[in-house]
Every structure is written in C-alpha cells, then in structure tokens.
Design a protein around this motif. Structure first.
Motif, PDB file in Angstrom:
ATOM      1  N   LEU A   1     -20.556  10.165-108.105  1.00 56.04           N
ATOM      2  CA  LEU A   1     -19.139  10.858-109.057  1.00 56.04           C
ATOM      3  C   LEU A   1     -19.918  10.660-110.685  1.00 56.04           C
ATOM      4  O   LEU A   1     -19.394  11.466-111.618  1.00 56.04           O
ATOM      5  CB  LEU A   1     -18.092   9.268-109.204  1.00 56.04           C
TER       6      LEU A   1
ATOM      7  N   ARG B   1     -16.599  21.455-100.967  1.00 53.32           N
ATOM      8  CA  ARG B   1     -16.601  21.471-102.208  1.00 53.32           C
ATOM      9  C   ARG B   1     -15.649  21.665-102.553  1.00 53.32           C
ATOM     10  O   ARG B   1     -14.152  21.548-103.245  1.00 53.32           O
ATOM     11  CB  ARG B   1     -17.655  21.703-103.520  1.00 53.32           C
TER      12      ARG B   1
ATOM     13  N   LEU C   1     -12.391  19.156-101.559  1.00 53.20           N
ATOM     14  CA  LEU C   1     -12.128  18.935-103.127  1.00 53.20           C
ATOM     15  C   LEU C   1     -11.357  19.385-103.785  1.00 53.20           C
ATOM     16  O   LEU C   1     -10.867  18.919-104.685  1.00 53.20           O
ATOM     17  CB  LEU C   1     -12.994  18.056-102.759  1.00 53.20           C
TER      18      LEU C   1
ATOM     19  N   ALA D   1      -8.476  18.288-106.172  1.00 53.72           N
ATOM     20  CA  ALA D   1      -8.289  18.309-107.674  1.00 53.72           C
ATOM     21  C   ALA D   1      -7.862  19.351-108.086  1.00 53.72           C
ATOM     22  O   ALA D   1      -6.641  18.733-109.159  1.00 53.72           O
ATOM     23  CB  ALA D   1      -9.359  18.086-108.232  1.00 53.72           C
TER      24      ALA D   1
ATOM     25  N   THR E   1     -10.606  11.849 -99.596  1.00 54.67           N
ATOM     26  CA  THR E   1     -11.386  11.501 -99.922  1.00 54.67           C
ATOM     27  C   THR E   1     -12.290  10.340 -99.280  1.00 54.67           C
ATOM     28  O   THR E   1     -13.409  10.340 -99.373  1.00 54.67           O
ATOM     29  CB  THR E   1     -11.146  11.790-101.075  1.00 54.67           C
TER      30      THR E   1
ATOM     31  N   VAL F   1     -21.180  13.719-101.712  1.00 58.30           N
ATOM     32  CA  VAL F   1     -19.327  13.836-101.420  1.00 58.30           C
ATOM     33  C   VAL F   1     -19.391  12.957-102.446  1.00 58.30           C
ATOM     34  O   VAL F   1     -18.766  14.053-103.204  1.00 58.30           O
ATOM     35  CB  VAL F   1     -18.778  12.682-100.807  1.00 58.30           C
ATOM     36  N   GLY F   2     -20.189  12.157-103.678  1.00 58.99           N
ATOM     37  CA  GLY F   2     -19.596  11.883-104.525  1.00 58.99           C
ATOM     38  C   GLY F   2     -20.230  12.870-106.261  1.00 58.99           C
ATOM     39  O   GLY F   2     -19.518  13.262-107.276  1.00 58.99           O
TER      40      GLY F   2
ATOM     41  N   VAL G   1     -17.238  16.297-105.565  1.00 60.36           N
ATOM     42  CA  VAL G   1     -16.397  15.742-106.571  1.00 60.36           C
ATOM     43  C   VAL G   1     -16.154  16.326-107.794  1.00 60.36           C
ATOM     44  O   VAL G   1     -16.514  16.042-108.009  1.00 60.36           O
ATOM     45  CB  VAL G   1     -15.613  14.213-106.138  1.00 60.36           C
TER      46      VAL G   1
ATOM     47  N   LYS H   1     -15.640  17.141-111.002  1.00 59.36           N
ATOM     48  CA  LYS H   1     -15.873  16.102-112.660  1.00 59.36           C
ATOM     49  C   LYS H   1     -14.282  16.345-113.661  1.00 59.36           C
ATOM     50  O   LYS H   1     -13.992  15.452-114.407  1.00 59.36           O
ATOM     51  CB  LYS H   1     -16.660  16.372-112.938  1.00 59.36           C
TER      52      LYS H   1
ATOM     53  N   ALA I   1     -11.185  12.822-110.165  1.00 55.00           N
ATOM     54  CA  ALA I   1     -12.306  11.705-110.069  1.00 55.00           C
ATOM     55  C   ALA I   1     -12.198  10.460-111.323  1.00 55.00           C
ATOM     56  O   ALA I   1     -11.850   9.597-109.846  1.00 55.00           O
ATOM     57  CB  ALA I   1     -13.497  12.190-110.662  1.00 55.00           C
TER      58      ALA I   1
ATOM     59  N   LEU J   1      -9.900   8.514-108.686  1.00 53.86           N
ATOM     60  CA  LEU J   1     -10.867   8.200-107.244  1.00 53.86           C
ATOM     61  C   LEU J   1     -12.001   6.702-107.799  1.00 53.86           C
ATOM     62  O   LEU J   1     -12.015   5.211-107.246  1.00 53.86           O
ATOM     63  CB  LEU J   1     -12.232   8.559-106.993  1.00 53.86           C
TER      64      LEU J   1
END
Length: 801
Positions: free
Chosen positions: A111, A244, A247, A251, A268, A293-294, A297, A299, A304, A307
C-alpha cells in the motif's frame, strides 16, 4: 510400531486448558502459551526500543536484537527457559501467527509503494538503484563461492548464489523512510533520491527473491522452476487485469466523508489471504500475493487509508514482532566460532557495505552529487530490515542456508542497519541556512512592514479559534499580514505514518503545499478564509517525532521571516469546562519552542474565541484585555493588542497594575506577591510605550491604572475575574517582572505566573488566553539555523526556503 511413533512424535497441543485449579498447566496448551509468548515478545522488544531511542535507531533494530536475545544465542541457552516458553511443539502455532502478521504487513508495504511514483523516478535515482543492486549482487556471487567452500559445503550452487546476491543487494524501503524522517532528510536532495532509489530497489528485490524461491524448490528440474516463474507472472497479470479494476470499483464506492462499507474491508482482507494462498500454491511464498494486492489497491481516496487503520496496529504491534522472535530462535550466534567463522562474518559485512556504498558513490559522483551527499547516500542505501530477514528465513526453511550462514547474514543485516544513523549524522548534516532578519517581534518601529505569523495546530479543533485570532490580527494599516499555517503531525511507528511522510515530502517538509489535497479539510479551511479576507495564508505540514518537531517549527519560522509563532496550549477544554491534557509530549514541544524560537512566541489557551466556527470580518466583536505589569513580555503583548485594536470590531482595555506612590512593593507583604522591576531601562521602556499608546487616542482602546496595596493579591484576582465576565481574550506577557503572582506553583511554567492563573479551570470557562514571550536573542543558546550574517536587509516578501 505405534508405541514407538507415540514416543517420537508428541501429541499435538490442545487449544485451551481447563485451568490450573483443575490441575492443568496452561503452558501445555496452545492458546495460553501463545498469549504468554506475544506478551513477552512485545514487552521485551518495546523495552529495547526505549533503550535504543537515544541512539535514534529504528524499532526494527530493537526487534531483531530482541529476537536474537530470546533465542539460543542468549536466554535460549537455558534449556528450561526455551522448553517452557518456546517449546518445539509450539513453534508451528508461533510461526503461523508470525506469518499471518507478516502477510498483512507486506500488504501494508504494498500500500505504501506507489508504482506511478516509481515510473517517474529520475535518471539519477534510477542509476543509483541499479548500481546499488548490481554491484552487491555480483559481489554476493563471489562471497557465495567462498562460503560454499567453507561453512556451506554441499548446498545447491544456483539457489545459494541467488540468495546471497539478493541478501546483499536489498535496501529496506520502510526502514529507510523512518531513518530519513528521524534525521529530517526527507526533503533534502539526499532524501528524495534515496527514497526513489529504495522504491526501485524494493521492487527489484522482490523479483529477485521470486527467482531465488523458484530455483530453490525441492524438485531441482529447471522445467519446474520455469513453471513456477510463468505461473507467478500469470498471477501478476491476473491481479492487474481483473483484481485491480475490482478494487478500484470498491474505492470509487467509498467517497470521502462517508464510512467505508464493512463488506468492502472484509472482501479486501479476504482477497489478501486468497492471493497468499494462490502464490503459496504456485510455490513462490504466500507473501508475494499479499504484496501484489497491496500494490494494486488504489492509493487515491480514503479506501487505502481505512484499510491501513483497520489492520496496522494489531499487525505491527502484536503479530509482526513474533516474526523477529521466530527468526531469532533460528539464529544461534554461538555457531560463529573460531577465526574462520569470524573472518567470514567480517568478509560478508565488508562486501555488503563495499558493494552498496561504492556502487552508489560512483554513480552519484557521475551525476555530480557532492561528495558528502554521495557518501551519505551510500550508507542510506545500505539499510537492511524486515525484507532481509524474510529472504534469510525463506533460505533457511528451504535448506539453502545452514545455521552458521544464517547467523552470519542476520548479524550482517543488523550491523549495516545499526551503523546507518550515526554515520549519516556524522558525514552529512545539512546546514539549515537562512538570511538574518530584523522583524522578530510584534513590537517594532516601522509599523507599516509586513507582519508574518507562523500559526501551528494539532487538529481541526484548534482551527476556528486560530483563524478568528488571525482575523483579529490583520489590522487596517497598509502592511500586509502573511500567515503560514503549520499542521503538526506526529511521526509514529505506524505504517500510515510512512504514507504521510511520502505525501508530505512531495510538498516539502515543512513547506507550503504546492499540490493541494482536495480532501484535506485543514487546507480547505484556510483557503476559504484566504478568499474571504485580504490575508495571505499558506498551509504547511510538519511531520516529525514529537521530541524533535520543535526544530521544524523554529527553522520554518526563521526561513519564513516570522515575527511570532502561535502555538496551541497542550490542554483543551472539555464540555464541563475542565482543562484536559492531550499529552505530555505536546507540553514539552511548547517548552522547547520557547527555548529555541527565533522570534516571539504566543501560546493560545483555546476556550472558543468566536465560538466553534470561523467568524467573518463583519461579525468580529471581541473585547480584549491586556493585564500590564511591565517588562519586555508585557510590552510585546501590549503591542499585539494595539495592532488588534485597529480592527473595527475589537475593543481593547489595558489594565496596568502599579504599586502605591513612593513605595516599593518589593518590601511589601509576601501575600501580594508583586515585585516591580527596578531596572531603570525597563521602566523607561514601559513608560515610553504606554505614553505612545495614550498619545494615539484610539477610540477602540481604553487605559486603566490599578494601584496595588498590601494584601492586593485578592484584589487583582477580583479585578481579573470581573473583566473576564465581559471579555473574549486576555493578552498577557509570559514572564512579567513579578514574584509568583496569583499562583504559587504551576505545572505549566511555559505560561508564567499570570498566564497559569488565567488558564486554570477555576478562572473562566469562556475566555481564551494568549500568553506571549518576546524574542530574546541572548536566551537562544542552541542555534537551529545557520544565519548568513552577510545578508542584513531582505525584502519582507522574499520567499526563503
């Protein structure tokens, strides 16, 4: 046969016991033993971190040392301790918990990495990253030949070569960010280049580690290794193409200002575990799935951040230290014995340092980086950390590294990281240069010069009162008011703090934000005020540990030519009117600023000046009182009050307390507690300023004189309380030339005797207080800024950064 198997293989541990009263030993059961292990590890590593804090070492050093000490190298040499606290049959549970924590920590690391920023990496950082990987990797191959011929005989050449190259070429991205933040180098050229190069290095290290894992499988067939790499590439492709966008949809459906759907968080986090399962099935370790995965995600937006908030404390605080202990239990320093082993340790340390430092140094000098900065970059890029331990543990688990080689490499990682901070501090301490300037007080002869204020705040709670105070300070003269609004943010050990650092360093730390975050409520508040007034407001961000954030405040005040620093009091008022501390660390910040400030300082005791909202200029209606006892601090407070009285909505009352005619109160009863300053020059300065004020005959200002008699302490208290009933703000000097006045003892010496009384919960629940200390050049013994003495007159609107 069954009996023999039972003797060799102990029965698996049950989860919970029936309790000691039932005759069970809790340490024979998995859950109570795991609880004891976690508590022991957390307490032990935190104590070590506290001990190492004066050395400014990152917490990872304490955790690595703690893991080694709890293992067979120190405490674990006691078989009773090892078999009681860390018995062999409990290691499966311990390793599982540690790897779950590690899984989610690698998700947090992903992340923090922004691929878009890595794509924008300049040639200099990219060149340093490539040199910092390639030269140590090549030297690692040479070291692997030496180790295979001595302490690592019989291991497979290919995997061992790659593991050695990776372990020597890694740069720990999160640890480096922490060190740069501690040394306040994030916004220097060295810090920017180091962070960019480390990000590239981190991604390259994971790719090389995937290669090492693929080559180190039990099946040595090249075809199997190829299938592992192809499957890993396919997983990454699937993550980018399918996961992606999914996710990104989550978001987008989590707008700013609204709580994120719990189902999105759950989905997630489950996806992180599922990705770990897939990559473990492929054969490249579960950590890769979580890391990928991080990275994918989004930004942008709050998703994020939420999370990170949900998982970082329990992962970083409780579970991750278990991984260091799990690693420490595999590290036996005693295996390094004899001249040969210690010689190999020195060889590995020298090779790791030589490869990183020389490789970085050569490329840096090629790009015309100054020599000291190039050396500092070399040592910074030599920082190791958690990723290094991951590499070594995987190599140990896959039988690529034996006990002795593992111990040598762990000590190498510990040594190279430990020396980073002291050596960088020794070879590279960027001088914070700034021009000298003369307007360091509110009180000045040239009243038409621009007034610059550095207004600091911890949270949105301080903003309405701070803006209303600024609005009251703008006056009606031709001189402009320029305000630098600095948001003080603590750099903690949390992963999200590193994310904050990345955002702040893009704008400068501290510097005004060139790229405004549309979701930053603090920036929005000050921008809205700027549009409604003629005041120039520039938002800033300072992110540091609280024991050194005063350096950011003081150096920024000098660089921005501020006349006064406004600080929030370390206590806020609760609904019942009681003043409640927000933390002793904030208390110490204010005291340090008072000692090192390059200008005047005001500490604001916020009791809701103008209410809980920003007041427009046409609605400003305040009554301000300046209790005047004499002395430079009181004169500075009076000068500030006179400027505020220029605002059409403000009434100013100067309340001067004097002794009886012809009698010195120095010799009066101690209950009065007033000692008038006898120095002739101070009395003269007081009289001149008051005479100048009386001559101005301001309609919005009044002057009252109160003669204090013996036993007049209660009289002063009564007058101040009477004024508080029709007053919005008290402006008071921090240290009037008096003995203890109104309060005999205080836990807030930074407010002085009068300010401490006015700030007490017993005095008032509605009147705000601004305690002012004038700039005293002789009191600032430790210079935080190198002043260029040859520059004497700098235009007020000249920006200095």
């Amino acid at each position: 046969m069954a009996t023999n198997l039972t003797a060799v293989c102990p029965a698996p541990m049950k989860a919970t016991s029936n309790g000691s009263w039932q005759g069970d030993n809790p340490l024979d059961y998995a859950l109570p033993l795991a609880i004891l292990q976690i508590c022991l590890v957390v307490v032990f590593t935190r104590v070590l971190a506290f001990i190492l804090k004066p050395l400014r070492q990152p917490r990872v050093i304490a955790e690595i040392i703690g893991g080694i000490l709890l293992g067979p190298s120190a405490f674990g040499r006691s078989k009773k301790f090892l078999h009681t606290v860390f018995p062999a049959r409990s290691m499966t549970v311990l390793d599982t918990l540690a790897n779950i924590g590690l899984l989610f920590f690698l998700f947090l690391v992903g992340l923090e990495l922004d691929i878009r920023a890595i794509r924008r990496t300049g040639k200099k950082a990219l060149g340093i990253a490539v040199a910092g990987i390639s030269l140590p990797f090549v030297l690692g191959i040479g070291v692997s030949v030496v180790l295979r011929s001595t302490v690592s005989k019989g291991v497979s050449a290919g995997p061992f070569l790659v593991f050695m190259g990776v372990s020597l070429s890694i740069t720990a991205f999160p640890v480096l960010a922490r060190i740069l933040a501690e040394l306040k180098l994030l916004t220097t050229d060295v810090g920017r280049v180091a962070m960019s190069a480390a990000a590239v290095n981190d991604v390259a290290a994971w790719i090389l580690l995937a290669l090492a894992i693929a080559l180190s499988g039990a099946n040595t067939s090249p075809l199997v290794s190829l299938w592992v790499l192809v499957s890993g590439a396919a997983f990454i492709f699937f993550a980018v193409v399918v996961l992606r966008p999914a996710l990104a949809l989550l978001a987008r459906r989590s707008p700013e200002g609204e709580p994120v759907n719990e189902l999105f968080i759950c989905a997630t986090l489950s996806l992180v575990l599922a990705a770990g399962f897939v990559t473990d099935t492929i054969g490249i370790h579960a950590l890769f799935g979580a890391f990928v995965v991080g990275i994918i995600v989004p930004k942008d937006g709050p998703f994020a951040g939420v999370l990170i908030e949900k998982i970082e404390d329990i992962v970083s605080g409780l579970l991750l230290p278990l991984y260091f202990v799990s690693s420490g239990l595999k590290t036996n320093v005693a295996t390094i014995s004899g001249a040969e082993s210690w010689g190999l340790l020195l060889l590995v340390i020298f090779t790791a340092c030589f490869g990183k430092i020389v490789g970085t140094l050569i490329v840096s000098l090629t790009f015309k980086v100054p020599r000291r900065e190039a050396v500092a970059l070399g040592f910074l890029m030599n920082t190791k950390g958690l990723v290094e331990l991951i590499v070594l543990n995987i190599g140990k688990d896959r039988k690529v590294l034996n006990d002795q080689t593992f111990a040598i490499l762990v000590l190498m990682a510990l040594f190279t990281t430990f020396i980073t901070t002291p050596i960088v501090m020794a070879v590279y301490k960027p001088a914070r240069k700034a021009a000298s300037y003369k307007h360091r007080n509110i009180l000045r002869k040239d009243l038409d010069t621009e007034l610059r204020i550095l207004a600091c705040f911890h949270s949105t709670r301080n903003i309405p009162t701070m803006i209303n105070l600024i609005e009251s300070s703008r006056g009606t003269r031709r001189s402009r008011l320029c305000v630098y609004a600095m948001h003080l943010m603590e750099l903690s050990e949390r992963s999200s703090a590193i994310s904050m650092v990345h955002k702040a360093r893009m704008n400068g730390l501290p510097f005004w934000n060139k790229k405004r975050d549309e979701n930053d409520h603090i920036v929005i508040a000050f921008e809205a005020y700027q549009q409604l007034s003629s005041v120039s407001v520039r938002p800033m961000t300072a992110i540091s540990s609280l024991n050194s954030i005063h350096e950011d405040i003081c150096t920024s005040a000098h660089q921005k030519l501020a006349a006064i620093i406004l600080l929030p009091f370390h206590k806020h008022q609760r609904l019942d009117g009681v003043m409640e501390s927000i933390g002793h660390s904030f208390h110490l910040v204010n005291q340090r600023v008072l000692r090192h400030a390059p200008c005047s300082v005001g500490i604001l005791v916020d009791r809701g000046l103008g209410g809980t909202t920003q007041v427009s200029a046409s609605n400003v209606s305040y009554s301000i009182v300046v209790p005047f006892f004499g002395g430079p601090d009181d004169r500075e407070a009076l000068a500030y009050g006179v400027r505020m009285a220029e605002h059409p909505g403000i009434m100013l009352t100067i309340l001067r307390f004097v002794g009886q005619p012809g009698k010195s109160l120095i010799e009066s009863d101690s209950e009065v507690g007033i000692v008038i300053e006898e120095a002739h020059d101070q009395r003269t300065a007081d009289e001149e300023l008051l005479a100048e004020f009386k001559a101005s005959k301001k309609e919005s200002a009044s002057y009252e004189e109160v003669v204090v008699v013996v036993g007049g302490k209660s009289e002063i208290v009564g007058i101040l309380k009477k004024m508080s009933s029709r007053c919005s703000l008290f402006l008071v000097g921090r240290m009037p030339p008096t003995a203890p006045l109104l309060v005999d003892r205080t836990d807030c010496p930074e407010l002085g005797p009068v300010g401490s009384f006015l700030a007490s919960s017993e005095f008032s629940k509605t009147v705000s207080v601004l305690v002012i200390q004038h700039y005293n050049p002789t009191a600032n013994l430790q210079k935080l800024v190198l002043v260029e003495e040859d520059i004497h007159d700098v235009p007020a609107d000249t920006p200095i950064s």
